[in-house]
Design a protein around this motif. Structure first.
Motif, short mmCIF file in Angstrom:
data_model
loop_
_atom_site.label_atom_id
_atom_site.label_comp_id
_atom_site.label_asym_id
_atom_site.label_seq_id
_atom_site.Cartn_x
_atom_site.Cartn_y
_atom_site.Cartn_z
N ASP A 180 -49.40 50.20 -52.72
CA ASP A 180 -48.61 49.26 -51.76
C ASP A 180 -49.30 49.09 -50.53
OD1 ASP A 180 -46.57 49.16 -53.58
OD2 ASP A 180 -45.43 50.76 -52.92
N ALA A 181 -49.36 48.13 -49.84
CA ALA A 181 -50.12 47.63 -48.53
C ALA A 181 -49.28 47.96 -47.42
CB ALA A 181 -50.40 46.49 -48.60
N ILE A 182 -50.02 48.77 -46.25
CA ILE A 182 -49.47 48.86 -45.01
C ILE A 182 -50.51 48.14 -44.17
CG2 ILE A 182 -48.81 50.30 -43.29
CD1 ILE A 182 -48.06 52.46 -45.61
N LEU A 183 -49.60 47.25 -43.37
CA LEU A 183 -50.45 46.37 -42.59
C LEU A 183 -50.45 46.91 -41.02
CD1 LEU A 183 -49.54 43.02 -44.06
CD2 LEU A 183 -51.65 44.34 -44.65
N GLU A 184 -51.77 46.81 -40.20
CA GLU A 184 -51.50 47.06 -39.02
C GLU A 184 -52.38 46.01 -38.18
OE1 GLU A 184 -51.87 51.52 -37.68
OE2 GLU A 184 -53.02 51.36 -39.49
N ASP A 185 -51.79 45.00 -37.28
CA ASP A 185 -52.43 44.00 -36.57
C ASP A 185 -52.40 44.62 -35.17
OD1 ASP A 185 -52.53 42.14 -38.53
OD2 ASP A 185 -50.46 41.72 -38.35
N ILE A 186 -53.54 44.41 -34.51
CA ILE A 186 -54.03 44.63 -33.37
C ILE A 186 -54.67 43.64 -32.58
CG2 ILE A 186 -55.36 46.27 -31.60
CD1 ILE A 186 -55.32 48.12 -34.15
N THR A 187 -54.12 43.20 -31.52
CA THR A 187 -54.49 41.95 -30.59
C THR A 187 -55.01 42.44 -29.31
OG1 THR A 187 -53.17 40.46 -31.91
CG2 THR A 187 -54.11 39.86 -29.69
N TYR A 188 -55.85 42.29 -28.73
CA TYR A 188 -56.75 42.68 -27.30
C TYR A 188 -56.75 41.29 -26.77
CZ TYR A 188 -59.42 44.54 -23.71
OH TYR A 188 -59.62 44.74 -22.51
N ASP A 189 -55.90 40.98 -25.53
CA ASP A 189 -55.80 39.91 -24.64
C ASP A 189 -56.89 39.85 -23.63
OD1 ASP A 189 -54.74 41.38 -22.86
OD2 ASP A 189 -52.77 40.58 -23.11
N GLY A 190 -57.87 40.99 -23.44
CA GLY A 190 -58.61 41.05 -22.36
C GLY A 190 -58.24 42.21 -21.45
N LYS A 191 -56.81 42.60 -21.26
CA LYS A 191 -56.33 43.65 -20.56
C LYS A 191 -55.56 44.78 -21.28
CE LYS A 191 -55.83 40.37 -16.86
NZ LYS A 191 -54.98 39.71 -15.97
N GLN A 192 -54.90 44.35 -22.42
CA GLN A 192 -53.91 45.22 -22.86
C GLN A 192 -54.03 45.08 -24.42
OE1 GLN A 192 -50.36 44.94 -20.98
NE2 GLN A 192 -49.85 42.76 -21.98
N PHE A 193 -53.39 46.02 -25.44
CA PHE A 193 -53.37 45.79 -26.94
C PHE A 193 -51.86 45.49 -27.19
CE2 PHE A 193 -56.64 48.55 -25.67
CZ PHE A 193 -57.76 48.08 -26.42
N VAL A 194 -51.85 44.50 -28.12
CA VAL A 194 -50.40 44.43 -28.73
C VAL A 194 -50.72 44.78 -30.23
CG1 VAL A 194 -49.04 42.74 -29.63
CG2 VAL A 194 -50.09 42.42 -27.41
N TYR A 195 -49.64 45.87 -30.71
CA TYR A 195 -49.86 46.35 -31.91
C TYR A 195 -48.45 46.09 -32.67
CZ TYR A 195 -49.60 50.55 -35.09
OH TYR A 195 -49.58 51.24 -36.32
N SER A 196 -48.64 45.80 -34.15
CA SER A 196 -47.63 45.57 -34.87
C SER A 196 -47.85 46.32 -36.35
CB SER A 196 -47.51 44.29 -35.15
OG SER A 196 -47.21 43.22 -34.22
N LEU A 197 -46.87 46.95 -37.07
CA LEU A 197 -47.01 47.77 -38.09
C LEU A 197 -46.09 46.91 -39.25
CD1 LEU A 197 -47.97 50.36 -39.77
CD2 LEU A 197 -45.82 51.34 -38.72
N ASP A 198 -46.54 46.63 -40.25
CA ASP A 198 -45.72 46.20 -41.29
C ASP A 198 -45.92 47.04 -42.46
OD1 ASP A 198 -44.51 44.67 -43.03
OD2 ASP A 198 -45.65 42.93 -42.99
N SER A 199 -44.86 47.73 -42.66
CA SER A 199 -44.85 48.60 -44.13
C SER A 199 -43.87 48.02 -45.10
CB SER A 199 -44.58 49.96 -43.92
OG SER A 199 -43.03 50.06 -43.11
N SER A 200 -43.48 46.71 -44.79
CA SER A 200 -42.29 45.98 -45.90
C SER A 200 -42.93 45.80 -47.31
CB SER A 200 -41.96 44.48 -45.20
OG SER A 200 -43.06 43.84 -45.56
#
Length: 146
Positions: free
Chosen positions: A72-92
């Motif tokens: 089963d897949a577990i997805l982690e999305d990481i976005t960097y906007d030039g100053k900080q990171f935005v983290y999302s975890l999807d284990s659905s």
């Protein structure tokens, strides 16, 4: 003749049921450019490119896909906007995963790099929920030394 039709129908149902568990196979993740870390490793160079862009304070987004023992897949999305990171975890997609642990757009201020076992561990720190997130473990020689 009827027995064959029923047999083929039964086998088809079983095959569809088996495929339903893995709705995001690693082959698809690799093709989409995801950094896949288990059970095989693929697109690791994407993480190095992400690090270079972060060091240059340039925007970038990556997806890290891990697979459970069951596939089963577990997805982690990481976005960097030039100053900080935005983290999302999807284990659905994880049959045994806990939906309560999923994160949706959690802001983290830093990424820490720590030498470990001749490789490196990268962790998002100073996160708004108060929990750090290990996002990538590089094996020895997998990334350039920076």
């Amino acid at each position: 003749m009827r027995k064959r039709i029923y047999l083929l129908f039964g086998v088809g149902i079983l095959m569809l049921a088996g495929c339903a568990n893995n709705d995001y196979p690693s082959e698809e993740a690799i093709k989409n450019g995801d950094i896949v870390t288990t059970p095989e490793r693929a697109n690791v160079d994407q993480f190095e490119t992400f690090l270079q862009r972060v060091e240059a304070n340039k925007k970038d987004t990556i997806r890290i896909t891990n697979y459970t023992t069951e596939g089963d897949a577990i997805l982690e999305d990481i976005t960097y906007d030039g100053k900080q990171f935005v983290y999302s975890l999807d284990s659905s997609r994880d049959e045994y995963g806990s939906q309560a642990d999923d994160r949706e757009k959690e802001v983290c201020r830093n990424m820490q790099k720590k030498a470990e076992n001749e490789g490196y561990v990268f962790t998002l720190t100073d996160c708004q929920e108060g929990q750090d997130h290990i996002v990538f473990t590089a094996r020895p020689g997998e990334l350039s030394d920076r």
